[in-house]
Design an enzyme around this catalytic site. Structure first.
Site, PDB file in Angstrom:
ATOM      1  N   ASN A   9      39.013   1.650  67.697  1.00 44.48           N
ATOM      2  CA  ASN A   9      38.004   1.224  66.693  1.00 44.48           C
ATOM      3  C   ASN A   9      37.176   0.123  67.272  1.00 44.48           C
ATOM      4  O   ASN A   9      37.676  -0.978  67.421  1.00 44.48           O
ATOM      5  CB  ASN A   9      38.738   0.982  65.425  1.00 44.48           C
ATOM      6  CG  ASN A   9      37.835   0.331  64.435  1.00 44.48           C
ATOM      7  OD1 ASN A   9      36.549   0.411  64.537  1.00 44.48           O
ATOM      8  ND2 ASN A   9      38.357  -0.217  63.132  1.00 44.48           N
ATOM      9  N   TRP A  10      35.846   0.422  67.677  1.00 44.55           N
ATOM     10  CA  TRP A  10      35.155  -0.705  68.309  1.00 44.55           C
ATOM     11  C   TRP A  10      34.592  -1.660  67.151  1.00 44.55           C
ATOM     12  O   TRP A  10      34.031  -2.559  67.682  1.00 44.55           O
ATOM     13  CB  TRP A  10      33.971  -0.014  69.037  1.00 44.55           C
ATOM     14  CG  TRP A  10      34.595   0.684  70.276  1.00 44.55           C
ATOM     15  CD1 TRP A  10      35.797   0.852  70.795  1.00 44.55           C
ATOM     16  CD2 TRP A  10      33.684   1.499  71.224  1.00 44.55           C
ATOM     17  NE1 TRP A  10      35.632   1.223  72.115  1.00 44.55           N
ATOM     18  CE2 TRP A  10      34.541   1.854  72.364  1.00 44.55           C
ATOM     19  CE3 TRP A  10      32.331   1.650  71.396  1.00 44.55           C
ATOM     20  CZ2 TRP A  10      33.890   2.664  73.366  1.00 44.55           C
ATOM     21  CZ3 TRP A  10      31.882   2.380  72.247  1.00 44.55           C
ATOM     22  CH2 TRP A  10      32.580   2.771  73.544  1.00 44.55           C
ATOM     23  N   LYS A  11      34.913  -1.174  65.862  1.00 44.50           N
ATOM     24  CA  LYS A  11      34.087  -2.046  65.054  1.00 44.50           C
ATOM     25  C   LYS A  11      32.736  -2.442  65.293  1.00 44.50           C
ATOM     26  O   LYS A  11      32.025  -1.519  65.844  1.00 44.50           O
ATOM     27  CB  LYS A  11      35.086  -3.475  64.829  1.00 44.50           C
ATOM     28  CG  LYS A  11      36.381  -3.166  64.618  1.00 44.50           C
ATOM     29  CD  LYS A  11      37.568  -4.207  64.240  1.00 44.50           C
ATOM     30  CE  LYS A  11      38.969  -3.885  63.900  1.00 44.50           C
ATOM     31  NZ  LYS A  11      39.658  -4.904  63.622  1.00 44.50           N
ATOM     32  N   HIS A  94      39.140   1.339  55.774  1.00 42.76           N
ATOM     33  CA  HIS A  94      39.591   0.043  56.675  1.00 42.76           C
ATOM     34  C   HIS A  94      39.669  -1.017  55.960  1.00 42.76           C
ATOM     35  O   HIS A  94      38.844  -1.365  55.150  1.00 42.76           O
ATOM     36  CB  HIS A  94      38.770   0.015  57.871  1.00 42.76           C
ATOM     37  CG  HIS A  94      39.448  -0.911  58.900  1.00 42.76           C
ATOM     38  ND1 HIS A  94      39.203  -2.352  58.839  1.00 42.76           N
ATOM     39  CD2 HIS A  94      39.920  -1.011  60.073  1.00 42.76           C
ATOM     40  CE1 HIS A  94      39.718  -2.789  59.733  1.00 42.76           C
ATOM     41  NE2 HIS A  94      40.534  -1.719  60.721  1.00 42.76           N
ATOM     42  N   GLU A 166      47.865  -0.243  58.580  1.00 40.57           N
ATOM     43  CA  GLU A 166      47.522  -1.441  59.236  1.00 40.57           C
ATOM     44  C   GLU A 166      47.644  -2.521  58.437  1.00 40.57           C
ATOM     45  O   GLU A 166      47.270  -2.995  57.576  1.00 40.57           O
ATOM     46  CB  GLU A 166      45.968  -1.314  59.650  1.00 40.57           C
ATOM     47  CG  GLU A 166      45.654  -0.351  60.561  1.00 40.57           C
ATOM     48  CD  GLU A 166      44.315  -0.421  61.146  1.00 40.57           C
ATOM     49  OE1 GLU A 166      44.228  -0.613  62.410  1.00 40.57           O
ATOM     50  OE2 GLU A 166      43.186  -0.828  60.655  1.00 40.57           O
ATOM     51  N   SER A 214      46.775  -5.523  66.105  1.00 44.50           N
ATOM     52  CA  SER A 214      46.802  -6.052  67.374  1.00 44.50           C
ATOM     53  C   SER A 214      47.621  -5.301  68.445  1.00 44.50           C
ATOM     54  O   SER A 214      48.483  -5.999  69.218  1.00 44.50           O
ATOM     55  CB  SER A 214      47.770  -7.543  67.076  1.00 44.50           C
ATOM     56  OG  SER A 214      46.947  -8.365  66.087  1.00 44.50           O
ATOM     57  N   GLY A 235      42.145  -1.647  67.951  1.00 40.48           N
ATOM     58  CA  GLY A 235      40.807  -2.495  67.554  1.00 40.48           C
ATOM     59  C   GLY A 235      40.353  -3.475  68.969  1.00 40.48           C
ATOM     60  O   GLY A 235      39.982  -2.826  69.871  1.00 40.48           O
TER      61      GLY A 235
HETATM   62  P1  13P Z   1      43.024  -5.238  66.207  1.00 44.67           P
HETATM   63  O1  13P Z   1      43.751  -4.094  67.103  1.00 44.67           O
HETATM   64  O2  13P Z   1      41.954  -6.087  66.973  1.00 44.67           O
HETATM   65  O3  13P Z   1      44.112  -6.035  65.600  1.00 44.67           O
HETATM   66  O4  13P Z   1      42.475  -4.067  65.271  1.00 44.67           O
HETATM   67  C1  13P Z   1      43.109  -3.301  64.564  1.00 44.67           C
HETATM   68  C2  13P Z   1      42.188  -2.616  63.475  1.00 44.67           C
HETATM   69  O5  13P Z   1      41.806  -3.150  62.570  1.00 44.67           O
HETATM   70  C3  13P Z   1      41.918  -1.288  63.999  1.00 44.67           C
HETATM   71  O6  13P Z   1      41.426  -0.530  62.987  1.00 44.67           O
END
Ligand code: 13P
Length: 261
Positions: A9-11, A94, A166, A214, A235
């Site tokens: 998930n590159w956000k 999300h 999550e 994480s 992420g």
């Molecule tokens: P991180 O891996 O940066 O904590 O993000 C997790 C996430 O929100 C994946 O959708």
């Protein structure tokens, strides 16, 4: 055993140029494992160009979000109908969308239903906040988020839903506390139990449950080794293609180890 699902998930990171450069390196570094499904969830803007750059036998695409209506006067939105054929998956619910964009349980349910209607597999994110965890409300929160999200689906349709647990407090954006895998195991078991209560044990066994929060190349193995953990939603670490490849390779080693057990 279904294929493990490892999702990046590159956000809201990477413009078209950065995304293309990443995939250029990633394609070369990626080791293909038949039992691991690899998915990239880039920004909406980069889905189309990346679809031409990836080998769909090795890498699939996911949208990070879409709207629940198929078309109409909804300025600024993109529908699952429009994404149909371009992506195989879509992240729905999300916590960043629940928190920053006030997405309700009902809207998330409608998005899950819309994804299924348009032949896109939802990756449904659920998880409790830190105050909810402290108050001992994890099960209630998970129950409410899960039950509402799938309430319009048949058992056959539910099998296509991938549930990503999550916990909000473990996501890097919200504090990134390291979650103890034994604690995560309990919630994964609870999620499957809930699906089984609603749709029966056989359906529950086919639904994939992922962990996210994480996850990086150092600790991915601890989560992927959990009983009934079918993958990871990654992420920050997925922005580094070498780390992401390493997580994919770890998933493969864990599968081999699980098979031997
Ligand atoms: P991180 O891996 O940066 O904590 O993000 C997790 C996430 O929100 C994946 O959708």
């Amino acid at each position: 055993m279904s294929r493990s699902l490892i999702v990046a998930n590159w956000k809201m990171h990477f413009n078209i140029h950065d995304a293309s450069l990443y995939v250029h390196h990633f394609n070369k570094a990626l080791n293909y494992h038949r039992s691991i499904e690899v998915v990239l969830a880039p920004s909406l803007l980069t889905l189309q160009p990346l679809s031409l750059q990836i080998d769909r036998r090795k890498v699939r695409l996911a949208a990070q979000n879409a709207y629940s209506k198929d078309d109409g006067p909804y300025t600024g939105e993109v529908s699952f109908t429009m994404l149909s054929g371009l992506v195989d998956y879509a992240i729905v619910g999300h916590s960043e969308r629940r928190i920053y964009f006030a997405e309700s349980l009902e809207l998330i349910r409608d998005k899950v239903t819309a994804a299924i209607r348009n032949d896109i597999n939802p990756i449904l994110c659920i998880g409790e906040s830190k105050p909810e965890k402290i108050a001992g409300e994890t099960k209630r929160v998970i129950h409410d988020q899960l039950i509402t999200a799938v309430s319009d689906l048949t058992a056959e349709e539910v099998k296509r839903v991938n549930i990503a647990y999550e916990p909000i407090w473990s996501i890097s954006t919200f504090g990134g506390e390291h979650a103890d895998p034994t604690e995560i195991q309990k919630t994964i078991d609870y999620i499957r139990y809930q699906i089984s209560e609603l749709y029966g044990a056989s359906t529950a066994s086919e639904v994939r449950v992922l962990y996210g929060g994480s996850v990086d190349d150092q600790d991915a193995g601890g989560y992927l080794a959990l009983d009934g953990c079918d993958g990871a939603l990654v992420g920050a670490a997925s922005l580094d293609y070498e780390k992401f490849v390493s997580i994919i390779d770890t998933a493969q080693s864990i599968r081999l180890a699980k098979k031997k057990d």
